[in-house]
Design a protein around this motif. Structure first.
Motif: not given
Length: 824
Positions: A187-199, A206-214
């Motif tokens: 049941s493990q999960q992945t958690v995103k952090l940092y990075g940038y957001v692309e439209t 328009a839709r937002k996509v989060w590209h995590p740095g970690r």
């Protein structure tokens, strides 16, 4: 005689069967045998025998809830101060006496085996202990519920004293594992952090996509929570942080043996320590990451379970899932659920916001400005860039629609209600976010809830009438009397039904014995026996000799200026001074007992601990006062130590400045066990006085209106310092070297703080506090009157049952019913 057709848990096996199960696990699970096994091995074997019932209960409970597609509550808390679980589990399963007899037949003492268990100290104080009581009650009331938090490698630090000063040491609560937890890697999960957001644009939308740095992996560890009677066994799910890619083989082979593990070490830091020091920018960032890490993992887990049952149809999500924010620590869960619903599930903003508000409720625990979390906007932008965008959108829609409709053109109200606090450094107000994003906000005592509406969020209360409610805190009587005070529990069961730990209102039946001389005698004999036990604990931990015939005056809680341990100290010094002036000063012998930890970065709190310890050192070794006064500061205060101390307490010190303590739960535990409350009209003290009767508590000091009036008038602590000769004398003592021979001024900072600032108005309450102690002294000398008051306190505390608190949440906030697990 009371009826015995009760719902109290009944033994599910014989003494011989339990004994055989323990021996089986000792041999086949642990690979040892009776003659060789250590106490730790016996502890693990007993735990394994208990877990045969516990884990079966988990399976039956989960299966029942899944089959009935039941609405569930998800309790999000950064703290769960669980303490030890073996005794609690045995009592809730009805197996304690069976286990006690079984171990005796094996030549062992169950009490010694219980001592081998480490405290699960995954909390700092009242907030975490409340969460522990609440999840116990959720299971007892058969509510489908999951507690969510962090699987800290190190819980709250282990406290030691070196030359009177607090020293923090690591708390290795699971150095050799814990018998009560199960890892659920599936049941493990992945958690995103940092990075940038692309439209991104899809067919013009328009839709937002989060590209995590970690990214981090969140690994769940489940701790079963056994309800009273053992029917329902819920789960506390704690998340451990690990690296998404935890070992770089190429770096290792090229000689970078340490660097190969760098990402793993960095990831594991997130669940390494409860409340890392946030005095530095790195510490602040780590705390924010912790809060988001467990909130995001928990929401992903809830969504996983929902989709397993309902697929991609989210129309029932808010109907089947309630999420309770235990203070503002998990407030980031609100924009996180919005992100999931809008960015990942493709819902419109309006539909997602309606679902989010329908899902969340928020419990406020404090009015202190420094405790109402605010995060630097730039830090959120760095760590959670997409969430900052969502927070901006939530704020803009809230101000431009709801606030503008109510107060058109009023920019002042908008500034006050904005989630974004303007200034040289913009801040995100997590309390505002929690209140705006939740359907219900509750305080935790009547006075606190009124102050939340009147002082903290008056405009929001006006905007949403009925949104702000009260749910007075409670404690579980299973742990806080039945398990920790077996002598008193046995006496109670002689006179009322034995299911009183489930239906605490049955304690009302003890009131008719309050004036019964024989009952009083038995009750006070039990208190004295508990005190004799505590005398041994004090000697073992501090090497201080005290007498069980003295009044045991107890103040146990987190060390904070608003809780005013230094007011207690000033009175102790005043008594000491009176005894030095007149060795025949008439007072009943008194033992003042403290238990408290100060946050590592809280200098004044540490200075107060040091001052108490240095005064204690002088007082305890002064033959002139003939042992009339003793002062004990117990090191490493924790749940298991509280379980020994609370049954032995005569006086419960609840002396916070009026209006500053949200509720308190230590006051409830102590009063339930027959301690007389000496307190201000603050928090739940007010309701304890109402329930037990004002004549059965000792109240002193300013009330909230008095505090406000003095503040508005312009409070000058120097006026009180100069206006009371005794107060001035004891404060002046702190400047010299009377308590620190050869080292003058070591305690002077405590005096300076009080005389020059006194932010929590210790000095105005000093005289009233001393008079209250005179009342305690007089009352204790009349043992019949004291016994009557103590018995009435025990008999009047039904309101402060955490089962009642959780029933209130279920009825008025979560709107859900109990779902009993299928019988075995």
């Amino acid at each position: 005689m009371p009826s015995k057709t009760s719902a109290a848990p009944k033994p599910q096996l014989t003494v011989k069967q339990f004994q055989d199960s323990v021996v089986k696990h000792l041999r086949s699970t642990l690979g040892t045998y009776e003659e060789k096994a250590s106490k730790q091995a016996w502890n693990q074997a007993v735990s394994a025998a208990i877990n045969e019932f516990v884990f079966d209960g988990v399976s039956r409970t989960r299966k029942t809830h899944a089959a009935k597609d039941a609405r569930a509550v998800h309790y999000l808390s950064l703290e769960f101060l669980m303490g030890r679980l073996m005794s609690n589990n045995l009592h809730n399963l009805g197996l304690y006496d069976i286990a006690d007899q079984a171990m005796a037949k094996l030549g062992l003492n169950l009490a010694d085996i219980l001592e081998e268990e480490s405290d699960m100290a995954l909390g700092n104080g009242g907030l975490g202990r409340l969460a522990a009581c609440f999840i116990d009650s959720m299971a007892t009331l058969n509510l489908p519920a999951v507690g969510y938090g962090i699987h800290y490698e190190h819980g709250l630090f282990r406290q030691e004293f070196f030359k009177g000063r607090q020293v923090e040491r690591p708390d290795e609560w699971r150095e050799f594992g814990s018998a009560w937890e199960i890892c659920r890697p599936e049941s493990q999960q992945t958690v995103k952090l940092y990075g940038y957001v692309e439209t991104v644009y899809d067919n013009g939308a328009a839709r937002k996509v989060w590209h995590p740095g970690r990214t981090l992996r969140a690994i769940p560890w489940d701790i079963p929570i056994v309800g009273y009677g053992g029917r329902n066994v819920n789960v506390l799910r704690l998340w451990e942080s690990r690296a998404d890619k935890f070992f770089d083989w190429d770096v290792f082979n090229s000689g970078g043996y340490v660097d190969a593990y760098a990402e793993s070490v960095q990831a594991e830091t997130v669940s390494k320590v409860l409340y890392p020091n946030d005095e530095t920018p790195a510490g602040k960032e780590l705390r924010l990451v912790q809060q988001y890490f467990f909130s995001a993992a928990s929401i992903a887990d809830v969504m996983r379970r929902y989709k397993a049952a309902h697929g991609d149809d989210l129309t029932k999500f808010a109907d089947l899932n309630a999420m309770q924010l235990n203070d503002t620590h998990p407030a980031i869960a609100i924009p996180e659920l919005m992100r999931v619903l809008v960015d990942e599930e493709g819902l419109s903003w309006d539909k997602a916001w309606a679902m989010t508000r329908q899902t969340f409720a928020y419990t406020n625990h404090t009015l202190l400005p420094e405790a109402l979390e605010k995060w630097p906007l730039k830090l959120i932008e760095k760590v959670l860039p997409r969430h900052l965008e969502i927070i901006f959108e939530i704020n803009a829609r809230f101000l431009n629609d709801e606030v503008e409709n109510k107060w058109p053109g009023n920019d002042g109200v908008k500034r006050k209600l904005s989630i974004i606090e303007e200034g040289s450094d913009q801040m995100i107000r997590m309390g505002h976010l929690s209140a705006i994003g939740s359907h219900t906000v509750n305080g935790v005592a009547q006075i606190h809830s009124e102050l939340v509406k009147k002082d903290l969020f008056p405009e929001l209360n006006e905007l949403w009438p009925g949104k702000f409610v009260n749910v007075t805190n409670g404690i579980t009587p299973r742990r806080w009397m039945k398990a920790c005070n077996p002598r008193l529990s046995t006496l109670i069961e002689k006179h009322i039904d034995d299911d009183w730990p489930r239906y605490l209102d049955k304690l009302e039946g003890l009131k008719k014995f309050a004036d019964d001389a024989e009952f009083q005698k038995e009750y006070m004999a039990i208190k004295h026996a508990n005190k004799e036990d505590m005398v041994k604990v004090i000697k073992e931990l501090t090497d201080i000799d005290v007498s069980a015939d003295a009044i045991f005056d107890v103040q146990i809680k987190r060390l904070h200026e608003y809780k005013r341990q230094h007011l207690n100290l000033l009175h102790i010094m005043a008594l000491y001074r009176r005894l030095l002036i007149d060795p025949n000063y008439d007072m009943h012998p008194r033992v003042f007992i403290f238990g408290a930890k100060a946050a590592p970065g809280y200098k004044m709190a540490k200075d107060i601990i040091f001052a108490i310890n240095k005064v204690a050192e002088k007082v305890n070794n002064d033959p002139r006062i003939k042992d009339k006064l003793k002062v004990v500061f117990l090191p490493n205060y924790r749940v298991s130590l509280a379980e020994k101390l609370i049954p032995a307490a005569d006086v419960s010190e609840q002396i916070s400045l009026a209006g500053k303590e949200a509720s308190g739960t230590g006051n409830m535990k102590l009063a339930l066990n027959g301690a007389i409350t000496l307190g201000t009209m603050d928090g739940a003290n007010i309701e304890i006085a109402e329930e037990a009767g004002r004549e059965n508590v000792v109240i002193f000091g300013m009330e909230v209106d008095d505090v406000v009036a003095l503040q508005e008038k312009g409070y000058n602590p120097g006026d009180y310092y100069r206006g009371n000769d005794e107060l001035k004398a004891v404060l002046d003592w702190l400047e010299g070297d009377f308590f620190t021979p050869g080292e003058p001024g070591l305690l002077a900072e405590v005096k300076r703080n009080l005389v020059e600032q006194d932010p929590f108005m210790v000095l105005p309450d000093f005289e009233s506090y001393c008079e209250a102690h005179q009342k305690i002294d007089s009352l204790y000398r009349d043992q019949k009157a004291w016994a009557r008051a103590a018995i009435i306190n025990t008999a009047s505390l039904a309101k402060f049952n955490s089962d009642r608190s959780i029933a209130d949440y279920a009825d008025y906030i979560w709107h859900m019913k109990g779902v009993p697990a299928a019988a075995k």
